[in-house]
Motif scaffolding. Structure first.
Motif, PDB file in Angstrom:
ATOM      1  N   ALA A 191      71.951  54.353  75.686  1.00  0.00           N
ATOM      2  CA  ALA A 191      71.606  52.935  75.714  1.00  0.00           C
ATOM      3  C   ALA A 191      71.125  52.421  74.363  1.00  0.00           C
ATOM      4  N   LEU A 192      70.566  53.292  73.533  1.00  0.00           N
ATOM      5  CA  LEU A 192      70.003  52.887  72.235  1.00  0.00           C
ATOM      6  C   LEU A 192      70.748  53.524  71.061  1.00  0.00           C
ATOM      7  N   LEU A 193      71.977  53.965  71.296  1.00  0.00           N
ATOM      8  CA  LEU A 193      72.686  54.704  70.259  1.00  0.00           C
ATOM      9  C   LEU A 193      72.885  53.881  68.989  1.00  0.00           C
ATOM     10  N   LYS A 194      73.163  52.589  69.118  1.00  0.00           N
ATOM     11  CA  LYS A 194      73.355  51.753  67.935  1.00  0.00           C
ATOM     12  C   LYS A 194      72.088  51.704  67.091  1.00  0.00           C
TER      13      LYS A 194
ATOM     14  N   MET B 266      62.688  48.151  78.562  1.00  0.00           N
ATOM     15  CA  MET B 266      61.393  48.780  78.339  1.00  0.00           C
ATOM     16  C   MET B 266      61.087  48.863  76.846  1.00  0.00           C
ATOM     17  N   THR B 267      62.102  49.129  76.039  1.00  0.00           N
ATOM     18  CA  THR B 267      61.915  49.145  74.587  1.00  0.00           C
ATOM     19  C   THR B 267      61.474  47.780  74.086  1.00  0.00           C
TER      20      THR B 267
ATOM     21  N   GLN C 298      62.209  54.103  68.554  1.00  0.00           N
ATOM     22  CA  GLN C 298      61.445  55.348  68.645  1.00  0.00           C
ATOM     23  C   GLN C 298      60.579  55.369  69.909  1.00  0.00           C
ATOM     24  N   THR C 299      59.885  54.269  70.144  1.00  0.00           N
ATOM     25  CA  THR C 299      59.038  54.188  71.340  1.00  0.00           C
ATOM     26  C   THR C 299      59.869  54.211  72.606  1.00  0.00           C
ATOM     27  N   GLY C 300      61.025  53.517  72.583  1.00  0.00           N
ATOM     28  CA  GLY C 300      61.889  53.465  73.761  1.00  0.00           C
ATOM     29  C   GLY C 300      62.421  54.827  74.175  1.00  0.00           C
TER      30      GLY C 300
ATOM     31  N   ALA D 177      60.796  57.847  73.134  1.00  0.00           N
ATOM     32  CA  ALA D 177      59.660  58.756  73.318  1.00  0.00           C
ATOM     33  C   ALA D 177      58.965  58.554  74.659  1.00  0.00           C
ATOM     34  N   VAL D 178      59.047  57.349  75.226  1.00  0.00           N
ATOM     35  CA  VAL D 178      58.301  57.073  76.458  1.00  0.00           C
ATOM     36  C   VAL D 178      58.757  57.959  77.610  1.00  0.00           C
ATOM     37  N   TRP D 179      59.998  58.453  77.546  1.00  0.00           N
ATOM     38  CA  TRP D 179      60.490  59.316  78.627  1.00  0.00           C
ATOM     39  C   TRP D 179      59.826  60.686  78.619  1.00  0.00           C
ATOM     40  N   ALA D 180      59.136  61.016  77.543  1.00  0.00           N
ATOM     41  CA  ALA D 180      58.387  62.270  77.512  1.00  0.00           C
ATOM     42  C   ALA D 180      57.252  62.259  78.534  1.00  0.00           C
ATOM     43  N   ALA D 181      56.738  61.080  78.855  1.00  0.00           N
ATOM     44  CA  ALA D 181      55.652  60.995  79.837  1.00  0.00           C
ATOM     45  C   ALA D 181      56.119  61.463  81.211  1.00  0.00           C
ATOM     46  N   LEU D 182      57.341  61.073  81.593  1.00  0.00           N
ATOM     47  CA  LEU D 182      57.869  61.508  82.890  1.00  0.00           C
ATOM     48  C   LEU D 182      58.069  63.015  82.905  1.00  0.00           C
ATOM     49  N   ALA D 183      58.557  63.571  81.797  1.00  0.00           N
ATOM     50  CA  ALA D 183      58.737  65.022  81.721  1.00  0.00           C
ATOM     51  C   ALA D 183      57.398  65.738  81.755  1.00  0.00           C
ATOM     52  N   GLY D 184      56.401  65.183  81.078  1.00  0.00           N
ATOM     53  CA  GLY D 184      55.070  65.791  81.105  1.00  0.00           C
ATOM     54  C   GLY D 184      54.489  65.830  82.499  1.00  0.00           C
TER      55      GLY D 184
END
Length: 434
Positions: free
Chosen positions: A59-62, A184-185, A193-195, A197-204
């Protein structure tokens, strides 16, 4: 698919689940209500985390390419990393599980996903981004393989319902990451970067339910600690069966690889195709989510229909025609009929559950299914690696999507051919014995 690379690992790995006493009787502690609830939470949270690392990036590749100065070829390499990691690291999972227990490996996998997703946006360059992505994908790979083993061990009398729950959560995580990453970004300030990195919270959060089971490993019965988890290797299950002599096995492996190629190209590039056609970033993410979520209902319908047919070729052809129509639409009117093309490609990507169903139908014994599954998946993942990379190279050098879409269309033709061959009513045991 990929699309749901989810179903592929689930079905096949369940067939190679733990054998022996540990598989026959669930651990005694699993009878406690709180333990069961904790396991359910752990399984669902883990499944939710098995695709956001891939679809959030699509979704954020560009923005990622612009921010890192990444060429189209390197971006193509990035979209080829998932199948490579799944092929390489997934093989390690059974051996690790024998040594420390499957729960401990899944817990470590969630930690790897958390660390990879947290590090990669701030790694400072393309090499660091790729390395951190590989770390997250390593965690996904081992968890992909071992989650069905955990379901088999702790819920031996509810494998079907638990696998269904796991599959739905996986599809939900896949579609949600594609749909909400861009809005969400924007809500968090607009930085890619934030958009990511935020998925790390779900993994945590998925790490926490597994901690008690890691600590309980030392208290497990001796027979469970030493139970063998068969490795996904074509040489372990039935050495006498020479799987490479079977034409059906080769057809199924190539079919598996080509449909996986289509799935990873879709996850990595489809949002970019729509954005280049003038579709907004948020809408492009929603279109990718629509494609991914089509796998939820069809993953239940297609296997049931396939098992009632002596030849699965008609289903292969129907899915292939949907794919060809979707690619034609992307070429002729990518923005004008975007929702229709997303739906058609979502249907086409349901070749994933069909491939897994045929794995179970093309072998006569359980051991044969395990060996065929290992051969088809390992060979198929290797076949799928170059596809996304070639799309990136063609996109960069041609300056448009004409050649990449032509490549996708061209790959669909042999996928339909080998799918029809793999769908014939015969078994690999008979062919390998000739």
């Amino acid at each position: 698919m990929m699309g749901l690379m989810p179903r592929e690992e689930i079905s096949t790995t369940t067939s190679t689940a733990v054998r022996g006493p540990a598989a026959e009787e669930p651990p005694r502690t699993a009878t406690h209500a709180w333990t069961t609830r904790l396991l359910l939470i752990g399984i669902v949270l883990t499944a939710l985390n098995l695709r956001p690392a891939i679809t959030s990036l699509g979704a954020l590749l560009k923005e990622v390419r612009d921010g890192l100065g990444m060429s189209g070829s390197v971006a193509g390499l990035l979209t080829s990393v998932p199948p490579l990691c799944f092929a390489v690291f997934g093989v390690m999972a059974p051996r690790l599980a024998r040594r420390v227990g499957p729960a401990a490996v899944v817990c470590a996998g969630m930690l790897a996903i958390t660390a990879g997703l947290l590090i990669r946006p701030y790694a400072g360059g393309t090499a660091g981004f790729l390395a951190a992505s590989a770390l997250a994908l390593m965690g996904i790979a081992v968890s992909n393989v071992l989650m069905p083993v955990i379901v088999k061990r702790w819920f031996p009398d509810r494998v079907g319902s638990m696998t269904g729950l796991y599959s739905m959560a996986l599809a939900l995580g896949t579609a949600s990451a594609a749909a909400v990453t861009v809005p969400m970004t924007d809500a968090l300030g607009g930085g890619w970067q934030t958009g990511l990195a935020v998925w790390a919270a779900l993994a945590g959060a998925a790490v926490l339910p597994w901690i008690p089971f890691v600590r309980r490993r030392e208290a497990a019965p001796a027979e469970e600690r030493h139970a063998r988890v068969p490795e996904p290797s074509a040489h372990d299950a039935v050495p006498a069966l020479r799987i490479t002599r079977s034409r059906t096995a080769w057809a199924l492996a190539v079919f598996f690889g080509l449909q996986a190629t289509a799935a990873y190209i879709t996850m990595g590039w489809m949002a970019q195709i729509f954005r280049d056609a003038g579709v907004s970033a948020g809408t492009a993410g929603l279109l990718l989510a629509v494609t991914m979520v089509m796998g939820v209902p069809l993953a239940f319908v297609i296997p049931r229909v396939a098992t009632r047919l002596p030849h699965q070729g008609p289903i292969v052809l129907a899915l292939g025609v949907c794919g060809l129509a979707g690619y034609a639409g992307l070429y002729l009117a990518p923005a004008g009929g975007a929702w229709a093309w997303a739906l058609l490609l979502g249907v086409s990507n349901c070749a994933f559950p069909l491939a897994l169903t045929m794995v179970g139908m093309r072998a006569r014994t359980g051991a044969g299914v395990a060996q065929l599954s290992a051969f088809a998946q390992s060979t198929g993942y290797l076949i799928s690696i170059p596809g996304p990379l070639l799309v990136g190279v063609l996109y960069q050098h041609s300056g448009g999507w004409g050649l990449p879409i032509a490549l996708m269309t061209g790959l669909m033709i042999p996928q339909m051919v080998v799918g029809v061959l793999a769908g014939r009513d015969r078994t690999v045991e008979d062919e390998a014995a000739r």
